[in-house]
Scaffold this motif. Sequence first.
Motif, mmCIF file in Angstrom:
data_model
loop_
_atom_site.group_PDB
_atom_site.id
_atom_site.type_symbol
_atom_site.label_atom_id
_atom_site.label_comp_id
_atom_site.label_asym_id
_atom_site.label_seq_id
_atom_site.Cartn_x
_atom_site.Cartn_y
_atom_site.Cartn_z
ATOM 1 N N SER A 104 -35.804 64.459 93.456
ATOM 2 C CA SER A 104 -35.517 65.987 93.907
ATOM 3 C C SER A 104 -36.642 65.861 95.075
ATOM 4 O O SER A 104 -36.923 66.907 95.872
ATOM 5 C CB SER A 104 -36.088 67.191 93.028
ATOM 6 O OG SER A 104 -36.879 67.341 92.648
ATOM 7 N N VAL A 142 -32.500 66.997 86.453
ATOM 8 C CA VAL A 142 -31.749 68.115 86.919
ATOM 9 C C VAL A 142 -31.889 69.539 86.205
ATOM 10 O O VAL A 142 -32.348 70.873 87.092
ATOM 11 C CB VAL A 142 -30.057 68.009 86.612
ATOM 12 C CG1 VAL A 142 -29.054 69.581 87.525
ATOM 13 C CG2 VAL A 142 -29.337 66.439 87.493
ATOM 14 N N MET A 196 -33.614 72.220 89.079
ATOM 15 C CA MET A 196 -33.338 73.483 88.763
ATOM 16 C C MET A 196 -34.372 74.698 88.628
ATOM 17 O O MET A 196 -34.209 75.699 89.049
ATOM 18 C CB MET A 196 -31.967 73.444 88.405
ATOM 19 C CG MET A 196 -30.769 72.864 89.028
ATOM 20 S SD MET A 196 -29.460 72.229 87.731
ATOM 21 C CE MET A 196 -28.945 74.219 88.005
ATOM 22 N N GLN A 199 -36.571 75.130 91.154
ATOM 23 C CA GLN A 199 -36.009 75.993 92.691
ATOM 24 C C GLN A 199 -36.211 77.344 91.945
ATOM 25 O O GLN A 199 -35.515 78.131 92.981
ATOM 26 C CB GLN A 199 -33.934 75.194 92.689
ATOM 27 C CG GLN A 199 -34.205 73.846 93.377
ATOM 28 C CD GLN A 199 -32.844 73.486 93.005
ATOM 29 O OE1 GLN A 199 -31.932 74.019 92.312
ATOM 30 N NE2 GLN A 199 -31.928 73.394 95.325
ATOM 31 N N ILE A 222 -29.606 81.868 86.897
ATOM 32 C CA ILE A 222 -28.728 80.583 87.483
ATOM 33 C C ILE A 222 -27.699 79.576 86.173
ATOM 34 O O ILE A 222 -27.358 80.582 85.022
ATOM 35 C CB ILE A 222 -30.052 79.675 86.339
ATOM 36 C CG1 ILE A 222 -30.165 78.018 86.743
ATOM 37 C CG2 ILE A 222 -30.003 79.669 85.385
ATOM 38 C CD1 ILE A 222 -31.208 77.232 86.641
ATOM 39 N N THR A 274 -25.370 76.544 85.388
ATOM 40 C CA THR A 274 -25.356 75.571 84.610
ATOM 41 C C THR A 274 -24.068 75.084 84.757
ATOM 42 O O THR A 274 -23.974 74.357 83.565
ATOM 43 C CB THR A 274 -26.205 75.372 82.720
ATOM 44 O OG1 THR A 274 -25.653 76.053 82.185
ATOM 45 C CG2 THR A 274 -27.391 75.829 83.345
ATOM 46 N N VAL A 328 -29.319 80.002 91.430
ATOM 47 C CA VAL A 328 -29.387 78.438 91.662
ATOM 48 C C VAL A 328 -28.304 78.441 90.830
ATOM 49 O O VAL A 328 -28.460 78.417 89.810
ATOM 50 C CB VAL A 328 -30.308 78.071 90.804
ATOM 51 C CG1 VAL A 328 -30.554 76.920 90.605
ATOM 52 C CG2 VAL A 328 -32.413 78.170 91.923
ATOM 53 N N PRO A 351 -24.815 75.397 91.046
ATOM 54 C CA PRO A 351 -23.834 74.463 91.005
ATOM 55 C C PRO A 351 -23.055 75.117 91.883
ATOM 56 O O PRO A 351 -22.053 74.823 91.181
ATOM 57 C CB PRO A 351 -23.830 73.672 90.105
ATOM 58 C CG PRO A 351 -24.847 74.193 89.067
ATOM 59 C CD PRO A 351 -24.824 75.906 89.785
ATOM 60 N N ALA A 360 -27.050 72.130 93.704
ATOM 61 C CA ALA A 360 -27.554 73.009 93.381
ATOM 62 C C ALA A 360 -28.287 73.569 94.470
ATOM 63 O O ALA A 360 -29.356 73.028 95.236
ATOM 64 C CB ALA A 360 -28.719 72.080 92.505
ATOM 65 N N ALA A 413 -30.265 77.157 96.193
ATOM 66 C CA ALA A 413 -31.497 78.259 95.577
ATOM 67 C C ALA A 413 -30.948 78.681 96.758
ATOM 68 O O ALA A 413 -31.270 78.513 97.897
ATOM 69 C CB ALA A 413 -32.953 77.191 95.379
ATOM 70 N N CYS A 440 -26.511 67.629 92.329
ATOM 71 C CA CYS A 440 -26.545 67.365 91.219
ATOM 72 C C CYS A 440 -24.893 66.851 91.148
ATOM 73 O O CYS A 440 -24.291 67.418 91.240
ATOM 74 C CB CYS A 440 -26.839 68.656 90.617
ATOM 75 S SG CYS A 440 -25.903 70.621 91.348
#
Length: 407
Positions: A26, A81, A85, A88, A167, A169, A190, A192, A201, A203, A219
């Motif tokens: 990344s 990942v 993240m 981010q 966030i 996931t 953040v 996906p 992903a 941000a 991602c």
Amino acid sequence: MNTIPGTAPEDLRNRLVDAILQEDVSGLRDAGVETAMRTVARHAFLPDTAVEEAYANKSVTIKENPDDDALPLSCASQPDVVHFMLVQLAVREGDNIFEIGAGTGYNAALLKHLTGKSGQVTTCDIDPDVTAYTRRMLDTNGYEDVRVVTRDGALGASRFSPYDRMIATVGMWDLPDAWWDQLAVGGRLVVPLRWRGLSRAVAFQREEKVMRSDSVKMCGFLPVIGQDGEQNDYIDDDRLVRLYWDEDQSIALALLRDVLTRPKSVAWTDVTVGPVESFDGVWLRLSATERTTCRITAKPAAMKAGLHRPASPALSPALVEADSLAYLALERTAEDPEGEPRFRLGAVGYGAAGADLAERICAQIHAWNPARTAEPVVTAYSADTPDSDLANGAVIDRPSVRLVIAY
């Protein structure tokens, strides 16, 4: 718990983090995230998994789907990942954090480590079996102060808001209204995010009236339950080639049923890639310029039957207009057969407009080539924002937001 004889989990954990930083997929780094991943024991949140598996750079399923053809219901995300993240997200000490997708509880433990004693972490999942597992793992590993709630993550958890950081996931197709209401201005999200068949992903920085991205990374995540805006179906009678598109796109599948039997047009560029070089940025470019961008997948039997091979048969970008289709392709160049292989990029079109669509894909290959790592800016507006208030770029409408993708 299974272990490798003579190998301490701490050593395996440090090797994993070292490998993540060395591979540097990344390009994102943060000393606090690195320390958290070296400190929080991932294997302790996967007690039924061998330690060496817990510290392999791969996802681990914790709840299978009873449908054999469906994706698992819950997984522990791939560690690299998880790393980027969290970078981010840019967690600060004392932040109030909301996580959508509780999983094993490992990510929530990392978040708690980052926000410190003065911060708060709330994690949620719609599946009570998952949250029961999460609660048990967090309690067992000393994270009793992390809140675990069983509810639809799209609703947020207003009782504990406003949040400084949010966030997800799980893969999201939309950004629910509740998230706008519960994320503080100046906060970060953040997520996906899925659009035009790809997943990134993203941000976002929360501003007064918009959310604007400052990082967009590749991602893949299990899709959230309850957001079904992506359509898909086969476009051939043998059910070997499938098309995926968004519900805001005007794609009439009936017009494409015999498209692959129509005249073929192949267009090549002079742009090449090596065997491990990513060309995924071409897809991003297409999504920012072509409203008809979607995804195509082809089974091996389709190529055996004569289909020109897509660049990545499992998932390649495509353009569709009426009864015509084109998709990204590649082939090995004839230059220096003894050296490292190179592959030139191009496109294959079918149908009356296939040649034009293929040339439009090639135009984005050329646009991508001199700035291969450039990322688009994704700006999210509320769904009622008029066109006149949108930034320039490709507009993608969702029930709760209007997304603008632009370079």
